[in-house]
Design a protein around this motif. Structure first.
Motif, PDB file in Angstrom:
ATOM      1  N   THR A 186      10.736  10.510  -5.900  1.00 44.93           N
ATOM      2  CA  THR A 186      12.096  10.484  -6.433  1.00 44.93           C
ATOM      3  C   THR A 186      12.804  11.758  -5.963  1.00 44.93           C
ATOM      4  O   THR A 186      12.240  12.842  -6.083  1.00 44.93           O
ATOM      5  N   VAL A 187      14.023  11.610  -5.402  1.00 44.92           N
ATOM      6  CA  VAL A 187      14.782  12.790  -4.966  1.00 44.92           C
ATOM      7  C   VAL A 187      15.907  13.025  -5.967  1.00 44.92           C
ATOM      8  O   VAL A 187      16.695  12.108  -6.234  1.00 44.92           O
ATOM      9  N   ILE A 188      15.953  14.234  -6.528  1.00 41.44           N
ATOM     10  CA  ILE A 188      17.002  14.531  -7.523  1.00 41.44           C
ATOM     11  C   ILE A 188      17.764  15.811  -7.168  1.00 41.44           C
ATOM     12  O   ILE A 188      17.274  16.678  -6.446  1.00 41.44           O
ATOM     13  N   GLN A 189      18.976  15.909  -7.694  1.00 45.10           N
ATOM     14  CA  GLN A 189      19.787  17.117  -7.509  1.00 45.10           C
ATOM     15  C   GLN A 189      20.659  17.303  -8.750  1.00 45.10           C
ATOM     16  O   GLN A 189      21.188  16.326  -9.291  1.00 45.10           O
ATOM     17  N   PHE A 190      20.790  18.548  -9.192  1.00 46.42           N
ATOM     18  CA  PHE A 190      21.738  18.853 -10.272  1.00 46.42           C
ATOM     19  C   PHE A 190      23.094  19.188  -9.669  1.00 46.42           C
ATOM     20  O   PHE A 190      23.186  19.943  -8.707  1.00 46.42           O
ATOM     21  N   VAL A 191      24.156  18.610 -10.226  1.00 45.90           N
ATOM     22  CA  VAL A 191      25.520  18.998  -9.857  1.00 45.90           C
ATOM     23  C   VAL A 191      26.287  19.209 -11.157  1.00 45.90           C
ATOM     24  O   VAL A 191      26.330  18.303 -12.002  1.00 45.90           O
ATOM     25  N   ALA A 192      26.816  20.406 -11.339  1.00 43.25           N
ATOM     26  CA  ALA A 192      27.585  20.750 -12.541  1.00 43.25           C
ATOM     27  C   ALA A 192      26.806  20.371 -13.810  1.00 43.25           C
ATOM     28  O   ALA A 192      27.341  19.779 -14.743  1.00 43.25           O
ATOM     29  N   GLY A 193      25.523  20.689 -13.824  1.00 43.27           N
ATOM     30  CA  GLY A 193      24.706  20.492 -15.019  1.00 43.27           C
ATOM     31  C   GLY A 193      24.240  19.060 -15.260  1.00 43.27           C
ATOM     32  O   GLY A 193      23.551  18.790 -16.238  1.00 43.27           O
ATOM     33  N   GLU A 194      24.636  18.132 -14.369  1.00 44.25           N
ATOM     34  CA  GLU A 194      24.187  16.754 -14.539  1.00 44.25           C
ATOM     35  C   GLU A 194      23.206  16.392 -13.428  1.00 44.25           C
ATOM     36  O   GLU A 194      23.316  16.890 -12.310  1.00 44.25           O
ATOM     37  N   LEU A 195      22.251  15.536 -13.778  1.00 43.93           N
ATOM     38  CA  LEU A 195      21.181  15.223 -12.833  1.00 43.93           C
ATOM     39  C   LEU A 195      21.500  13.920 -12.101  1.00 43.93           C
ATOM     40  O   LEU A 195      21.770  12.893 -12.731  1.00 43.93           O
ATOM     41  N   ILE A 197      20.008  11.110  -9.491  1.00 39.21           N
ATOM     42  CA  ILE A 197      18.863  10.567  -8.761  1.00 39.21           C
ATOM     43  C   ILE A 197      19.400  10.083  -7.422  1.00 39.21           C
ATOM     44  O   ILE A 197      20.140   9.106  -7.353  1.00 39.21           O
ATOM     45  N   LEU A 198      19.063  10.811  -6.352  1.00 35.78           N
ATOM     46  CA  LEU A 198      19.574  10.453  -5.022  1.00 35.78           C
ATOM     47  C   LEU A 198      18.754   9.326  -4.418  1.00 35.78           C
ATOM     48  O   LEU A 198      19.261   8.531  -3.655  1.00 35.78           O
ATOM     49  N   ARG A 199      17.471   9.312  -4.754  1.00 35.61           N
ATOM     50  CA  ARG A 199      16.587   8.229  -4.293  1.00 35.61           C
ATOM     51  C   ARG A 199      15.584   7.945  -5.402  1.00 35.61           C
ATOM     52  O   ARG A 199      14.839   8.832  -5.791  1.00 35.61           O
ATOM     53  N   PRO A 200      15.558   6.706  -5.946  1.00 39.97           N
ATOM     54  CA  PRO A 200      14.542   6.401  -6.960  1.00 39.97           C
ATOM     55  C   PRO A 200      13.167   6.386  -6.303  1.00 39.97           C
ATOM     56  O   PRO A 200      13.050   6.088  -5.118  1.00 39.97           O
ATOM     57  N   GLY A 201      12.128   6.747  -7.060  1.00 42.70           N
ATOM     58  CA  GLY A 201      10.792   6.808  -6.473  1.00 42.70           C
ATOM     59  C   GLY A 201       9.719   6.903  -7.531  1.00 42.70           C
ATOM     60  O   GLY A 201       9.877   6.369  -8.636  1.00 42.70           O
ATOM     61  N   GLY A 202       8.658   7.615  -7.202  1.00 42.05           N
ATOM     62  CA  GLY A 202       7.455   7.642  -8.035  1.00 42.05           C
ATOM     63  C   GLY A 202       7.658   8.142  -9.452  1.00 42.05           C
ATOM     64  O   GLY A 202       6.921   7.749 -10.349  1.00 42.05           O
ATOM     65  N   VAL A 203       8.606   9.042  -9.670  1.00 36.77           N
ATOM     66  CA  VAL A 203       8.934   9.475 -11.037  1.00 36.77           C
ATOM     67  C   VAL A 203      10.122   8.649 -11.508  1.00 36.77           C
ATOM     68  O   VAL A 203      11.165   8.615 -10.848  1.00 36.77           O
ATOM     69  N   THR A 204       9.983   7.965 -12.651  1.00 39.03           N
ATOM     70  CA  THR A 204      11.040   7.049 -13.092  1.00 39.03           C
ATOM     71  C   THR A 204      12.134   7.795 -13.855  1.00 39.03           C
ATOM     72  O   THR A 204      11.931   8.904 -14.356  1.00 39.03           O
ATOM     73  N   ALA A 205      13.304   7.151 -13.957  1.00 38.05           N
ATOM     74  CA  ALA A 205      14.421   7.715 -14.726  1.00 38.05           C
ATOM     75  C   ALA A 205      13.998   7.936 -16.176  1.00 38.05           C
ATOM     76  O   ALA A 205      14.368   8.934 -16.796  1.00 38.05           O
ATOM     77  N   GLU A 206      13.199   7.007 -16.702  1.00 38.84           N
ATOM     78  CA  GLU A 206      12.720   7.132 -18.086  1.00 38.84           C
ATOM     79  C   GLU A 206      11.894   8.408 -18.245  1.00 38.84           C
ATOM     80  O   GLU A 206      12.026   9.117 -19.251  1.00 38.84           O
ATOM     81  N   GLN A 207      11.044   8.698 -17.265  1.00 40.16           N
ATOM     82  CA  GLN A 207      10.225   9.915 -17.333  1.00 40.16           C
ATOM     83  C   GLN A 207      11.094  11.171 -17.276  1.00 40.16           C
ATOM     84  O   GLN A 207      10.855  12.133 -17.999  1.00 40.16           O
ATOM     85  N   LEU A 208      12.127  11.146 -16.414  1.00 38.40           N
ATOM     86  CA  LEU A 208      13.034  12.297 -16.320  1.00 38.40           C
ATOM     87  C   LEU A 208      13.746  12.497 -17.654  1.00 38.40           C
ATOM     88  O   LEU A 208      13.880  13.613 -18.155  1.00 38.40           O
ATOM     89  N   ARG A 209      14.183  11.377 -18.242  1.00 41.13           N
ATOM     90  CA  ARG A 209      14.911  11.435 -19.504  1.00 41.13           C
ATOM     91  C   ARG A 209      14.047  11.997 -20.628  1.00 41.13           C
ATOM     92  O   ARG A 209      14.537  12.732 -21.482  1.00 41.13           O
ATOM     93  N   SER A 210      12.770  11.683 -20.600  1.00 37.49           N
ATOM     94  CA  SER A 210      11.904  12.164 -21.680  1.00 37.49           C
ATOM     95  C   SER A 210      11.721  13.682 -21.595  1.00 37.49           C
ATOM     96  O   SER A 210      11.491  14.333 -22.603  1.00 37.49           O
ATOM     97  N   VAL A 211      11.831  14.243 -20.387  1.00 40.60           N
ATOM     98  CA  VAL A 211      11.696  15.696 -20.248  1.00 40.60           C
ATOM     99  C   VAL A 211      13.036  16.394 -20.512  1.00 40.60           C
ATOM    100  O   VAL A 211      13.079  17.489 -21.068  1.00 40.60           O
ATOM    101  N   LEU A 212      14.138  15.755 -20.119  1.00 42.07           N
ATOM    102  CA  LEU A 212      15.473  16.349 -20.305  1.00 42.07           C
ATOM    103  C   LEU A 212      16.361  15.396 -21.115  1.00 42.07           C
ATOM    104  O   LEU A 212      17.326  14.825 -20.579  1.00 42.07           O
ATOM    105  N   PRO A 213      16.074  15.236 -22.412  1.00 39.07           N
ATOM    106  CA  PRO A 213      16.798  14.237 -23.209  1.00 39.07           C
ATOM    107  C   PRO A 213      18.287  14.535 -23.354  1.00 39.07           C
ATOM    108  O   PRO A 213      19.072  13.622 -23.610  1.00 39.07           O
TER     109      PRO A 213
END
Ligand code: TXA
Ligand code: MG
Length: 353
Positions: A186-195, A197-213
């Motif tokens: 999964t490729v991610i980037q923060f812009v102005a404090g928001e995350l 997902i540039l490319r979905p991949g092995g780490v799911t959006a749900e997993q990202l959300r659980s770490v950064l609710p």
């Protein structure tokens, strides 16, 4: 006997890794396994070495490469430390080593500008694979590595896929058996404090959300039309993963409708003289008739669909199948990454029944 054999295998793995590390230090390219797909690595600090990657793959030079590091200490000299904040650190803590690539402002003078395709940012990750980690440690340099396929082909999940695409064009190949996740990071980037997902991949959006609710997370293809700041991964504009034949995806809420539609479609193609293929799942494979029916993992365990997807796409090519209907899978969890790759492979042709 088996212990001696295991010891001998380990020793030969040690030897292969030492040899591969030496090649990397010499500015050569080396293909190696990661937990996602095989990568084609080169010393990220050397422009001559990185040039060899683009040449071997036939990759457009405006598509930046991911930098692989052995540990967080190696971030120094790759990403500018001043920009690494608490949220970045939380993600690194949670997902490194692992299939998450974090795009950060690049450290000036650290890595070759070819790696970033002239951008001011760099994508970085620590792969979660023992061979990759030992290779990175022994090489001692940050390693730029795209997937080890020819540009446009499905990414390699076996060493034999790398050989099929790049034999004679690369310095070395470390065979670590089949990769685990099967789709890329999964490729991610923060812009102005928001995350983003540039490319979905092995780490799911749900997993990202659980770490950064408390962080707003933007998923590709789910944007409101009102968004103004929407960075994209430059590579996403190219045709990817495509089999040589014609492929389209069939999606529907009613299983029986989908099966009936696909079978009619395939029968019509067969009547036109096409060689036909169906990409489906274990639960449904016996329902279809075609020149080649591939059961790609199980709907009850979507991670197995991801693991088998690229090998399945390659198999249609190997068998000369020219007309392919692919069943859609549910877009939850890893299903986002699977459908993202499937859509690209199908040139975004999707039929809703
Ligand atoms: O799992 C993976 O990520 C595999 C293994 C080998 O690590 N690598 C991989 O690399 O998939 P590649 O080159 O096939 O895909 C890299 C993706 C491309 O879509 C590229 O555009 C994006 O990451 N990317 C790289 N650097 C970027 C940056 N600075 N900004 C935005 N996107 C970037
Ligand atoms: Mg790739």
């Amino acid at each position: 006997v088996s212990n001696a054999l295991a010891a001998a295998q380990l020793e030969s793995a040690d030897h292969a890794i030492a040899e591969a590390a030496a090649l990397l230090r010499d500015g050569e390219t080396v293909a190696f396994p990661t937990e996602t797909v095989y990568g084609l690595g080169a010393d990220a600090t050397s422009t001559a070495a990185v040039e060899r990657i683009f040449k071997a793959k036939g990759r457009p030079s405006d598509n930046p490469l991911i930098v692989h590091i052995a540990d967080r200490k190696q971030l120094a000299g790759v990403a500018a430390p001043g920009w690494i904040d608490a949220e970045h650190r939380q993600l690194m803590e949670a997902f490194w080593p692992g299939p998450l690539t974090i795009v950060l402002p690049v450290e000036t003078g650290g890595i070759s500008p070819l790696v970033t395709a002239g951008l001011s940012t760099v994508g970085v990750r620590i792969p979660d694979h023992p061979v990759a980690l030992r290779l990175l440690q022994e090489a001692g340099c940050p390693v730029a590595a795209p997937s080890a396929n020819s540009s446009g082909r499905p990414s390699p999940t076996l060493a034999s896929h790398v050989r099929d695409d790049l034999d004679g064009r690369i310095g070395g190949l470390v065979d670590g058996g089949p990769t685990g996740v099967g789709v890329e990071s999964t490729v991610i980037q923060f812009v102005a404090g928001e995350l983003y997902i540039l490319r979905p991949g092995g780490v799911t959006a749900e997993q990202l959300r659980s770490v950064l609710p408390d962080t707003r997370i933007h998923e590709p293809g789910r944007e409101d039309v009102h968004e103004t700041v929407t960075p994209r991964a430059p590579g996403m504009k190219y045709t990817h993963y495509a089999p040589q034949g014609y492929m389209h995806i069939v999606q529907g809420d009613d299983e029986e409708d989908v099966i009936a539609w696909i079978q009619l479609d395939i029968d019509a193609a067969k009547a036109r003289g096409e060689s036909t293929g169906i990409l489906t799942f274990e639960e449904r494979a016996s329902r279809y008739r075609a020149d080649r029916v591939i059961a790609c993992g199980s709907l009850s365990r979507p991670e197995t669909i991801a693991q088998e997807l690229y090998a399945a796409l390659r198999r249609f090519d190997e068998e000369g199948i020219r007309y392919i209907a692919a069943e859609a899978c549910p877009e939850t969890g890893i299903g986002h990454a699977i459908m993202n790759r499937l859509r690209k492979a199908a040139g975004h042709r999707l039929v809703r029944v």
